[in-house]
Each structure stands twice: as structure tokens, then as C-alpha cells.
Motif scaffolding. Structure first.
Motif, mmCIF file in Angstrom:
data_model
loop_
_atom_site.group_PDB
_atom_site.id
_atom_site.type_symbol
_atom_site.label_atom_id
_atom_site.label_comp_id
_atom_site.label_asym_id
_atom_site.label_seq_id
_atom_site.Cartn_x
_atom_site.Cartn_y
_atom_site.Cartn_z
ATOM 1 N N TYR A 1 0.867 -1.178 0.000
ATOM 2 C CA TYR A 1 0.000 0.000 0.000
ATOM 3 C C TYR A 1 0.901 1.224 0.000
ATOM 4 N N ALA A 2 0.319 2.411 -0.028
ATOM 5 C CA ALA A 2 1.101 3.638 -0.235
ATOM 6 C C ALA A 2 2.111 3.927 0.859
ATOM 7 N N GLY A 3 1.801 3.553 2.108
ATOM 8 C CA GLY A 3 2.726 3.822 3.200
ATOM 9 C C GLY A 3 2.021 3.882 4.536
ATOM 10 N N SER A 4 2.783 4.249 5.562
ATOM 11 C CA SER A 4 2.251 4.348 6.917
ATOM 12 C C SER A 4 2.615 5.701 7.513
ATOM 13 N N VAL A 5 1.730 6.199 8.366
ATOM 14 C CA VAL A 5 1.960 7.473 9.048
ATOM 15 C C VAL A 5 1.693 7.290 10.539
ATOM 16 N N SER A 6 2.305 8.121 11.336
ATOM 17 C CA SER A 6 2.062 8.102 12.776
ATOM 18 C C SER A 6 0.672 8.657 13.063
ATOM 19 N N PRO A 7 0.135 8.383 14.235
ATOM 20 C CA PRO A 7 -1.152 8.994 14.579
ATOM 21 C C PRO A 7 -1.119 10.530 14.511
ATOM 22 N N SER A 8 -0.042 11.144 14.987
ATOM 23 C CA SER A 8 0.007 12.610 14.951
ATOM 24 C C SER A 8 0.062 13.142 13.521
ATOM 25 N N ASP A 9 0.791 12.462 12.638
ATOM 26 C CA ASP A 9 0.800 12.877 11.229
ATOM 27 C C ASP A 9 -0.570 12.640 10.596
ATOM 28 N N VAL B 1 -3.632 4.795 -0.253
ATOM 29 C CA VAL B 1 -4.086 4.255 1.020
ATOM 30 C C VAL B 1 -2.903 4.130 1.971
ATOM 31 N N PHE B 2 -3.042 4.725 3.141
ATOM 32 C CA PHE B 2 -1.992 4.724 4.157
ATOM 33 C C PHE B 2 -2.507 4.079 5.439
ATOM 34 N N ASN B 3 -1.637 3.387 6.120
ATOM 35 C CA ASN B 3 -1.932 2.780 7.405
ATOM 36 C C ASN B 3 -1.532 3.749 8.517
ATOM 37 N N VAL B 4 -2.343 3.818 9.580
ATOM 38 C CA VAL B 4 -1.973 4.614 10.748
ATOM 39 C C VAL B 4 -1.255 3.684 11.728
ATOM 40 N N LEU B 5 0.044 3.901 11.872
ATOM 41 C CA LEU B 5 0.866 3.076 12.754
ATOM 42 C C LEU B 5 0.375 3.152 14.202
ATOM 43 N N THR B 6 0.455 2.082 14.901
ATOM 44 C CA THR B 6 0.078 1.916 16.311
ATOM 45 C C THR B 6 -1.413 2.074 16.569
ATOM 46 N N PHE C 1 -5.397 2.978 17.184
ATOM 47 C CA PHE C 1 -6.143 3.792 18.144
ATOM 48 C C PHE C 1 -5.656 3.548 19.575
ATOM 49 N N GLU C 2 -5.279 2.293 19.880
ATOM 50 C CA GLU C 2 -4.920 1.935 21.252
ATOM 51 C C GLU C 2 -3.466 1.544 21.455
ATOM 52 N N GLY C 3 -2.722 1.282 20.385
ATOM 53 C CA GLY C 3 -1.334 0.874 20.517
ATOM 54 C C GLY C 3 -1.162 -0.600 20.799
ATOM 55 N N ALA C 4 0.084 -0.997 20.951
ATOM 56 C CA ALA C 4 0.431 -2.403 21.182
ATOM 57 C C ALA C 4 0.195 -2.801 22.634
ATOM 58 N N LEU C 5 0.170 -4.115 22.855
ATOM 59 C CA LEU C 5 0.073 -4.638 24.216
ATOM 60 C C LEU C 5 1.380 -4.393 24.957
ATOM 61 N N ASP C 6 1.267 -4.016 26.234
ATOM 62 C CA ASP C 6 2.468 -3.885 27.053
ATOM 63 C C ASP C 6 2.786 -5.231 27.699
ATOM 64 N N GLY C 7 3.765 -5.283 28.565
ATOM 65 C CA GLY C 7 4.183 -6.520 29.202
ATOM 66 C C GLY C 7 3.124 -7.152 30.084
ATOM 67 N N GLY D 1 -0.115 -7.060 29.212
ATOM 68 C CA GLY D 1 -1.263 -7.367 28.372
ATOM 69 C C GLY D 1 -2.280 -6.252 28.262
ATOM 70 N N HIS D 2 -1.856 -5.026 28.533
ATOM 71 C CA HIS D 2 -2.757 -3.867 28.438
ATOM 72 C C HIS D 2 -2.384 -3.001 27.245
ATOM 73 N N ARG D 3 -3.381 -2.346 26.689
ATOM 74 C CA ARG D 3 -3.151 -1.386 25.609
ATOM 75 C C ARG D 3 -3.271 0.035 26.152
ATOM 76 N N GLY D 4 -2.680 0.965 25.432
ATOM 77 C CA GLY D 4 -2.822 2.373 25.772
ATOM 78 C C GLY D 4 -1.558 3.028 26.298
ATOM 79 N N GLY D 5 -0.552 2.244 26.658
ATOM 80 C CA GLY D 5 0.668 2.813 27.198
ATOM 81 C C GLY D 5 1.853 2.779 26.255
ATOM 82 N N LEU D 6 1.676 2.147 25.088
ATOM 83 C CA LEU D 6 2.790 2.011 24.146
ATOM 84 C C LEU D 6 2.455 2.597 22.785
ATOM 85 N N GLY D 7 1.849 3.731 22.762
ATOM 86 C CA GLY D 7 1.544 4.374 21.494
ATOM 87 C C GLY D 7 0.078 4.278 21.141
ATOM 88 N N GLY D 8 -0.258 4.878 20.039
ATOM 89 C CA GLY D 8 -1.626 4.897 19.566
ATOM 90 C C GLY D 8 -2.234 6.291 19.619
#
Length: 163
Positions: free
Chosen positions: A36-44, A130-135, A137-143, A145-152
Motif C-alpha cells: 500500500y502507499a505507506g504508513s503514518v504516525s497517529p500525529s501525522d 491508502v496509508f496505514n496509521v501506525l500503532t 487507536f490503542e497501541g500495542a500490548l504492554d508486558g 497485556g494492556h493497551r494504551g501505554g505504548l503508542g496509539g
């Protein structure tokens, strides 16, 4: 006359900034060979969307949008549906009804994985930007098993609402 000149320069700078974000994403996509065309950060993504340079399409389930939150004024086309997370067989038709195939689209999911798959499918179907939004809405799982602390989106404190 000075005010009009300033507004024109500001608009020109905003367009140049948007083009820079998209070109950087395209270059990285070529280096990483994504489909696909690429990926952008949530802020971008927020910069592009809030300034009218792109359309944001949330591809999470309706349940996620309702119970976890959503970006105001974004579009919604589920890539997968229900608790079984079955692929939505109408995804491409629904997307085609909402946006032209040459529109700049930013696809957002929970963590960036489903939106990458949806971006590849949309590109294969003829959508050209078409671009993907990296991380996501909620980001990746942390150690733990929770989301929200590692990006998004929410981690970056970008605008969102919960119904």
C-alpha cells in the motif's frame, strides 16, 4: 493585503507539510516493500485529516468504535465484524461508496495490524493512496497485556470521543 498574503503563505506551508508527510511515508513503504502507499504516525494522520488533506477511515468493529472510542468526523468501514472477527465481505464495496479511489485515505484500527491488511486489500482493488496509521487507536500490548501505554491515537492525546 498583508493578512491575505499571510493566509496564502500559511495555506501553502500546510500543503507543503502534508505533501512532505505523504512523500516520507511513500519512501519508507518502498524501502519496506509494503503493499500500500505507506504508513503514518497517529500525529501525522491527525495533521493530514484535520487540515483536510486526507480522509480518516476507522476499520475497527462497530463495537470497538462504540465502547472504546472513535475519532470525530472519521468514516467507518469495518474490516472485520463481530466477536468472531470475521472478514467483512462488503469492505471494498462499502469503502467505494464512501470515497473515490484516488482519495488520500488513512486507515485506523486498534494497533495498526488490521488497518495494514485493509490498506493492502484496498490498494489491490484499485485505491491509489491508502496509508496505514501506525500503532492504531490503542497501541500495542504492554508486558502486562494492556493497551494504551505504548503508542496509539489516544496515547498521543489526539482528539477522540466515546459514545
Amino acid at each position: 493585503m498583508t493578512i491575505q498574503l499571510f493566509q496564502t503563505e500559511a495555506a501553502t506551508d500546510a500543503v507543503a507539510h502534508a505533501e512532505s508527510i505523504l512523500e516520507t511515508a511513500r519512501q519508507l513503504a518502498r524501502l519496506t516493500s509494503v503493499d500500500y502507499a505507506g504508513s503514518v504516525s497517529p500525529s501525522d494522520a491527525w495533521t493530514l485529516f484535520s487540515n483536510g488533506h486526507a480522509q480518516l477511515v476507522d476499520v475497527r468493529t462497530i463495537e470497538e468504535c462504540t465502547y472504546v472510542g472513535r475519532v470525530p468526523n472519521s468514516l467507518h468501514v469495518a474490516w472485520q465484524t463481530g466477536t468472531s472477527m470475521s472478514k467483512n465481505p462488503r469492505f471494498l464495496r462499502e469503502l467505494e461508496k464512501l470515497v473515490p479511489k484516488d482519495a488520500v485515505l488513512l486507515l485506523l484500527c486498534r494497533s495498526g495490524n488490521r488497518s495494514a491488511a485493509a490498506a493492502a486489500a484496498a490498494t489491490a482493488a484499485g485505491f491509489t493512496q491508502v496509508f496505514n496509521v501506525l500503532t492504531g487507536f490503542e497501541g500495542a500490548l504492554d508486558g502486562e497485556g494492556h493497551r494504551g501505554g505504548l503508542g496509539g491515537w489516544r496515547f498521543e492525546q489526539l482528539p477522540w470521543v466515546q459514545d
